[in-house]
Design a protein around this motif. Structure first.
Motif, short mmCIF file in Angstrom:
data_model
loop_
_atom_site.label_atom_id
_atom_site.label_comp_id
_atom_site.label_asym_id
_atom_site.label_seq_id
_atom_site.Cartn_x
_atom_site.Cartn_y
_atom_site.Cartn_z
N ALA A 164 7.16 -4.47 12.88
CA ALA A 164 6.57 -5.75 13.31
C ALA A 164 5.67 -6.31 12.21
CB ALA A 164 5.77 -5.55 14.60
N VAL A 165 5.00 -5.44 11.47
CA VAL A 165 4.13 -5.89 10.37
C VAL A 165 4.99 -6.44 9.23
CG1 VAL A 165 2.46 -5.12 8.62
CG2 VAL A 165 2.26 -4.33 11.00
N LEU A 166 6.08 -5.73 8.96
CA LEU A 166 6.99 -6.18 7.90
C LEU A 166 7.56 -7.57 8.24
CD1 LEU A 166 8.28 -5.36 5.23
CD2 LEU A 166 10.17 -4.37 6.54
N ALA A 221 7.82 -13.34 7.47
CA ALA A 221 7.80 -14.64 8.16
C ALA A 221 6.74 -15.56 7.56
CB ALA A 221 7.55 -14.45 9.65
N HIS A 222 5.62 -14.98 7.08
CA HIS A 222 4.54 -15.81 6.55
C HIS A 222 4.51 -15.84 5.02
CE1 HIS A 222 3.30 -15.20 10.71
NE2 HIS A 222 2.59 -16.29 10.56
N GLY A 223 5.51 -15.23 4.41
CA GLY A 223 5.61 -15.26 2.95
C GLY A 223 4.40 -14.64 2.26
N LEU A 224 3.85 -13.55 2.84
CA LEU A 224 2.63 -12.96 2.27
C LEU A 224 2.94 -12.05 1.08
CD1 LEU A 224 0.82 -11.89 5.60
CD2 LEU A 224 0.73 -14.08 4.38
N TYR A 225 1.98 -11.95 0.19
CA TYR A 225 1.99 -11.01 -0.94
C TYR A 225 3.07 -11.27 -1.99
CZ TYR A 225 -0.93 -8.42 2.36
OH TYR A 225 -1.91 -8.06 3.26
N ARG A 226 3.64 -12.45 -1.96
CA ARG A 226 4.65 -12.71 -2.99
C ARG A 226 3.96 -13.23 -4.24
NH1 ARG A 226 9.04 -16.16 0.30
NH2 ARG A 226 7.20 -17.47 0.49
N MET A 253 -1.80 -8.64 11.74
CA MET A 253 -0.97 -7.48 11.37
C MET A 253 -1.50 -6.20 12.03
SD MET A 253 0.18 -8.13 7.42
CE MET A 253 -1.41 -8.56 6.73
N ALA A 254 -2.83 -6.06 12.07
CA ALA A 254 -3.41 -4.86 12.70
C ALA A 254 -3.06 -4.85 14.18
CB ALA A 254 -4.92 -4.85 12.49
N ARG A 255 -3.14 -6.01 14.82
CA ARG A 255 -2.82 -6.07 16.26
C ARG A 255 -1.35 -5.74 16.50
NH1 ARG A 255 -6.60 -11.17 17.57
NH2 ARG A 255 -8.38 -10.00 18.37
N LEU A 256 -0.49 -6.27 15.65
CA LEU A 256 0.95 -5.96 15.81
C LEU A 256 1.19 -4.46 15.63
CD1 LEU A 256 2.53 -8.89 13.76
CD2 LEU A 256 2.84 -8.47 16.22
N ALA A 257 0.47 -3.86 14.69
CA ALA A 257 0.70 -2.44 14.37
C ALA A 257 0.33 -1.52 15.53
CB ALA A 257 -0.11 -2.06 13.12
N VAL A 258 -0.68 -1.90 16.33
CA VAL A 258 -1.12 -0.98 17.39
C VAL A 258 -0.56 -1.35 18.76
CG1 VAL A 258 -3.26 -0.48 16.15
CG2 VAL A 258 -3.27 -2.20 17.98
N GLN A 259 0.24 -2.39 18.81
CA GLN A 259 0.76 -2.81 20.11
C GLN A 259 1.53 -1.67 20.79
OE1 GLN A 259 3.35 -6.36 20.11
NE2 GLN A 259 1.46 -7.42 20.67
#
Ligand code: ATP
Length: 218
Positions: A199-201, A206-211, A59-65
């Motif tokens: 992109a983070v969202l 896509a990975h079903g995180l934080y549900r 997620m960090a990598r996607l955020a700074v791309q």
């Protein structure tokens, strides 16, 4: 010209606009050549992150791309030990040399917790500290930090000099967002759109995180 590098460590669980705006504004204000986001593996000062180190790094990598000069440094995730900031700084110094100016960014909350950090009194041997204003933090500095502030803080951040050793307060656009709030919103099935990069969202969904209960939220 001496290189100037900013460092922002965090759990980034998940990374959000509070981190990113602070990083970008400091990079602009201090004319940094690079600002590295450093996700921590096993944060010594808090509970385990809610998602894997790999997902937080992705997620960090996607955020700074495409967002120069922000980059992601994964050295703490490659260490099989707690993420002690002092060791990260020593490792960076070893790589980058003694001359480079290092600026460690700490939110006010993180700064106030400094006396609990491993070998915290050595941190300023390796970097300057930039304390970021956080709108949700209004406490006084703990007693232990007052002497340090009196000895090391400079009133004008532009007067920070040399590779390390001083503290300055930095005022950036206040954004009262925290990863805790975002995790709570996601667990409640609410939107966090515009609080994290798109992109983070997309990655979170896509990975079903934080549900809270994946089976009931499809
Ligand atoms: P959590 O809510 O899980 O504690 P967080 O949003 O505080 O997470 P961290 O990964 O713990 O995020 O923070 C990394 C660094 O970024 C810390 O130094 C923290 O103070 C700073 N920070 C986090 N959110 C903001 C914000 N909205 N504005 C400025 N600095 C922030």
């Amino acid at each position: 010209m001496t290189r100037r590098i900013g460092l922002l460590g965090g759990t980034f669980d998940p990374i959000h606009i509070g981190h990113l705006r602070a990083a970008l504004e400091v990079a602009e204000q201090f004319a940094l050549d690079e600002l590295r986001l450093i996700p921590s593996a096993r944060p010594p000062h808090r509970g385990a992150p809610q998602v894997s180190a790999e997902a937080r790094l992705d997620m960090a990598r996607l955020a700074v791309q495409g967002v120069a000069p922000l980059t992601v440094d994964d050295r703490e995730l490659r260490r099989d030990r707690p993420s002690w900031t002092i060791e990260t700084l020593e490792s960076l110094r070893g790589e980058l040399g003694a001359e480079v100016r290092l600026f460690l960014l700490l939110g006010w909350d993180a700064f106030c917790g400094l006396p609990g950090w491993h070998r915290w009194e050595e941190l300023l041997e390796h970097c300057h500290i930039l304390v970021l204003q956080r709108p949700d933090a209004d406490s006084d500095a703990p007693e232990t930090l007052r002497n340090l502030l009196a000895a090391r803080s400079v009133a004008d951040p532009r007067s920070l000099d040399g590779p390390a050793g001083q503290i300055a307060f930095v005022w950036q656009m206040p954004l009262a967002v925290s990863a805790t709030q975002l995790r709570e919103r996601l667990a409640a099935g609410r939107s966090i759109r515009f609080l994290v990069p798109d992109a983070v969202l997309a990655y979170i969904h896509a990975h079903g995180l934080y549900r809270a209960t994946p089976s009931t939220q499809e």
